[in-house]
Design a protein around this motif. Structure first.
Motif, PDB file in Angstrom:
ATOM      1  N   SER A   6       0.813  -1.213   0.000  1.00 43.83           N
ATOM      2  CA  SER A   6       0.000   0.000   0.000  1.00 43.83           C
ATOM      3  C   SER A   6       0.842   1.256   0.000  1.00 43.83           C
ATOM      4  O   SER A   6       0.505   2.233  -0.679  1.00 43.83           O
ATOM      5  CB  SER A   6      -0.924   0.021   1.222  1.00 43.83           C
ATOM      6  OG  SER A   6      -1.699  -1.138   1.302  1.00 43.83           O
ATOM      7  N   HIS A  30      -3.939  -6.903  -4.378  1.00 42.60           N
ATOM      8  CA  HIS A  30      -3.853  -6.113  -3.150  1.00 42.60           C
ATOM      9  C   HIS A  30      -4.530  -4.764  -3.326  1.00 42.60           C
ATOM     10  O   HIS A  30      -5.351  -4.346  -2.485  1.00 42.60           O
ATOM     11  CB  HIS A  30      -2.388  -5.920  -2.755  1.00 42.60           C
ATOM     12  CG  HIS A  30      -2.194  -4.972  -1.615  1.00 42.60           C
ATOM     13  ND1 HIS A  30      -2.293  -5.360  -0.293  1.00 42.60           N
ATOM     14  CD2 HIS A  30      -1.930  -3.629  -1.597  1.00 42.60           C
ATOM     15  CE1 HIS A  30      -2.093  -4.317   0.488  1.00 42.60           C
ATOM     16  NE2 HIS A  30      -1.869  -3.252  -0.271  1.00 42.60           N
ATOM     17  N   TYR A  31      -4.209  -4.067  -4.407  1.00 40.38           N
ATOM     18  CA  TYR A  31      -4.799  -2.739  -4.617  1.00 40.38           C
ATOM     19  C   TYR A  31      -6.290  -2.832  -4.918  1.00 40.38           C
ATOM     20  O   TYR A  31      -7.086  -2.005  -4.436  1.00 40.38           O
ATOM     21  CB  TYR A  31      -4.068  -2.001  -5.737  1.00 40.38           C
ATOM     22  CG  TYR A  31      -2.735  -1.449  -5.302  1.00 40.38           C
ATOM     23  CD1 TYR A  31      -2.667  -0.420  -4.371  1.00 40.38           C
ATOM     24  CD2 TYR A  31      -1.543  -1.965  -5.794  1.00 40.38           C
ATOM     25  CE1 TYR A  31      -1.444   0.085  -3.949  1.00 40.38           C
ATOM     26  CE2 TYR A  31      -0.319  -1.459  -5.389  1.00 40.38           C
ATOM     27  CZ  TYR A  31      -0.281  -0.437  -4.458  1.00 40.38           C
ATOM     28  OH  TYR A  31       0.922   0.058  -4.033  1.00 40.38           O
ATOM     29  N   ARG A  34      -8.041  -3.268  -1.673  1.00 43.95           N
ATOM     30  CA  ARG A  34      -8.070  -2.010  -0.910  1.00 43.95           C
ATOM     31  C   ARG A  34      -9.105  -1.052  -1.481  1.00 43.95           C
ATOM     32  O   ARG A  34      -9.833  -0.374  -0.743  1.00 43.95           O
ATOM     33  CB  ARG A  34      -6.687  -1.354  -0.888  1.00 43.95           C
ATOM     34  CG  ARG A  34      -5.759  -1.931   0.152  1.00 43.95           C
ATOM     35  CD  ARG A  34      -4.471  -1.133   0.263  1.00 43.95           C
ATOM     36  NE  ARG A  34      -4.670   0.216   0.755  1.00 43.95           N
ATOM     37  CZ  ARG A  34      -4.778   0.554   2.042  1.00 43.95           C
ATOM     38  NH1 ARG A  34      -4.754  -0.387   2.981  1.00 43.95           N
ATOM     39  NH2 ARG A  34      -4.915   1.821   2.398  1.00 43.95           N
ATOM     40  N   LEU A 121      -5.375   0.491 -13.337  1.00 43.98           N
ATOM     41  CA  LEU A 121      -6.336   0.082 -12.312  1.00 43.98           C
ATOM     42  C   LEU A 121      -7.715   0.668 -12.563  1.00 43.98           C
ATOM     43  O   LEU A 121      -8.730   0.030 -12.290  1.00 43.98           O
ATOM     44  CB  LEU A 121      -5.859   0.535 -10.933  1.00 43.98           C
ATOM     45  CG  LEU A 121      -4.740  -0.254 -10.261  1.00 43.98           C
ATOM     46  CD1 LEU A 121      -4.336   0.429  -8.972  1.00 43.98           C
ATOM     47  CD2 LEU A 121      -5.197  -1.691  -9.977  1.00 43.98           C
ATOM     48  N   LEU A 170      -4.312   3.410  -2.329  1.00 40.84           N
ATOM     49  CA  LEU A 170      -5.161   2.673  -3.264  1.00 40.84           C
ATOM     50  C   LEU A 170      -4.482   2.473  -4.616  1.00 40.84           C
ATOM     51  O   LEU A 170      -4.988   1.726  -5.458  1.00 40.84           O
ATOM     52  CB  LEU A 170      -6.488   3.412  -3.467  1.00 40.84           C
ATOM     53  CG  LEU A 170      -7.265   3.784  -2.199  1.00 40.84           C
ATOM     54  CD1 LEU A 170      -8.580   4.452  -2.569  1.00 40.84           C
ATOM     55  CD2 LEU A 170      -7.507   2.566  -1.328  1.00 40.84           C
ATOM     56  N   ALA A 171      -3.369   3.135  -4.830  1.00 40.38           N
ATOM     57  CA  ALA A 171      -2.559   2.997  -6.048  1.00 40.38           C
ATOM     58  C   ALA A 171      -1.154   3.461  -5.710  1.00 40.38           C
ATOM     59  O   ALA A 171      -0.985   4.358  -4.878  1.00 40.38           O
ATOM     60  CB  ALA A 171      -3.144   3.829  -7.192  1.00 40.38           C
TER      61      ALA A 171
END
Length: 464
Positions: A6, A30-31, A34, A121, A170-171
């Motif tokens: 993160s 993971h992202y 989140r 994303l 978040l990124a």
């Protein structure tokens, strides 16, 4: 910086991908998790491309295992501001009137990222038509600045969602656009590093416009090192700008990235300090001490034009060109436009053609006069924003926080925003380094020297 993806730097992520201790599939998952779990609170993304991102991550892992690594960014995810076109995808430009608008083309910068294996994303929120520095959006919602989860505060605009996405973990990084400070103000208020490039450095093809004279896309990341990586991934092979001085004019003394000996850095003129808060000025003055200790000479200069005058001229050009692009929506009272943005761009309707063209001619003459000043110094140092993030209830939508930032857009200068302090309540404060035309590398070098001696960029929001 962090054991969790993160808040890792992109350089740390890339090293783990290369070492095989982290897979792109795990990273992207993971992202996405989140975002799914936290973005209902932060409201950074307009849309995520979960299925496509997962597929791209799996492909990246397979390519790496087969020895077909596309480069240092292969398999690393990114967020894009909702001005950047991807064919067939919704691109609203921050406007509820464009909820169903599908992009007819894919932006050059997206094509460039995909060629290097970068994974998209999703898209992030923006102020409508990128016209506003506070970061608010009355119709589509305002992203929550993660540095205060109790009192909603300005995230900075217009690249508000990009700033919040990175700050909230978040990124790992994002792309914004900057016409009057829209990369640098979110960077300032979200404790990020943001680079404003000169026209032609990064392609605007396939990016919804506000002002073709002033628009520039730019990277937003946690560190100068990551910002440099993304800048290199996005930049055009050769700059092209028919309106400004040739890059060849500026030789630019490069630093060793930690040693600033021989560089002359100009401090903010005394009369321009009054708009900034005491905490911002204290952080600014401390930054001068850091850069002086790194070897730079801190000098005084006299600017031929004040920041307020330049900001007004920048606004005239921006609003006039912006109105020309969105007149059909702006003139239609039935369209669901942001009540704060519509009046700004409608000012462009009242500008006479002669006044607009005279402003462009005056800009060119003023540029030449300012460039003579930059023959004497390597950079001008200012605060990025005059305040720390404000409570949204304190925002005056008739005013702008872009007092210090529009200067670089109007004169087509390179500028870097980076964290340089915090208020008593822990809210971010930012330093702006403004350089000559096409001196992006030198600004990054100065920023890297600063971050090698400070730790403000290592801070992460509490309870995120």
């Amino acid at each position: 910086m962090s054991s969790s993806p993160s808040f890792m730097t992109v350089k740390e992520i890339a090293a783990q991908l290369d070492a095989g201790s982290l897979s792109s599939a795990a990273l992207v998952e993971h992202y996405l998790q989140r975002i799914a779990g936290q973005d209902s609170r932060f409201h950074a993304f307009t849309e995520t491309y979960a299925d496509e991102a997962r597929q791209a991550a799996q492909s990246a892992d397979l390519a790496r295992s087969a020895g077909c690594r596309l480069g240092p960014l292969h398999g690393i995810p990114i967020a894009l501001k909702d001005l950047i076109e991807i064919e067939g995808r919704i691109t609203m430009g921050g406007s509820a009137a464009n909820r169903e608008r599908r992009s007819p083309v894919t932006a050059t910068i997206v094509q460039r990222l995909r060629q290097q294996g970068v994974i998209i994303l999703g898209k992030t929120h923006t102020v409508e038509f990128a016209t506003g520095g506070w970061g608010t959006n009355t119709r589509l919602g305002t992203p929550l600045n993660p540095w205060d989860l109790d009192v909603p505060r300005t995230p900075g605009g217009s690249s508000s969602g990009s700033g919040v996405a990175v700050a909230a973990g978040l990124a790992p990084w994002a792309i914004g656009t900057d016409t009057g400070g829209s990369v640098r103000m979110p960077a300032s208020w979200c404790n990020l590093t943001g680079l404003k490039v000169c026209t032609g450095r990064i392609s605007t093809d396939g990016v919804l416009p506000l002002s073709t004279t002033l628009d520039t896309p730019g990277p937003m990341a946690r560190t100068v090192g990551d910002t440099r990586l993304l800048y290199h991934a996005l930049r055009e092979p050769e700059p092209f700008d028919m309106h400004s001085a040739s890059p060849a004019r500026w030789s630019g003394r490069m630093t060793t990235r930690t040693d600033l000996a021989g560089l002359r850095l100009a401090r903010l003129p005394q009369n321009e300090r009054a708009v900034a808060t005491p905490e911002v000025l204290a952080a600014y003055d401390a930054s001068l001490d850091v850069l002086r200790a790194a070897g730079a000479d801190i000098v005084d200069i006299t600017l031929p034009y004040g920041f307020a005058e330049v900001a007004e001229l920048n606004s005239l050009i921006m609003n006039t060109e912006g109105y020309s692009f969105y007149a059909q929506l702006l003139d239609d009272a039935s369209q669901p436009l942001d009540e704060d943005v519509r009046p700004r761009l409608l000012k462009g309707r009242e500008v006479r053609a002669a006044d607009y063209l005279n402003a462009l001619r005056r800009r060119q003459a003023m540029q030449q006069e300012l460039y003579a000043i930059f023959e004497q110094v390597d950079a001008l140092l200012t605060p990025t924003t005059a305040t720390a993030p404000l409570p949204l209830t304190d925002v005056d939508q008739n005013a702008t926080p872009a007092y210090y930032t529009r200067f670089a857009n109007f004169f087509n200068l390179a500028a870097l925003a980076l964290p340089n302090g915090a208020t008593q309540d822990g809210l971010p404060i930012s330093l702006q380094i403004i350089g000559r035309p096409y001196s992006e590398e030198q600004m990054l070098d100065i920023g890297e020297a600063y971050q090698s001696r400070t730790q403000w960029h290592l801070r992460t929001p509490p309870e995120v």
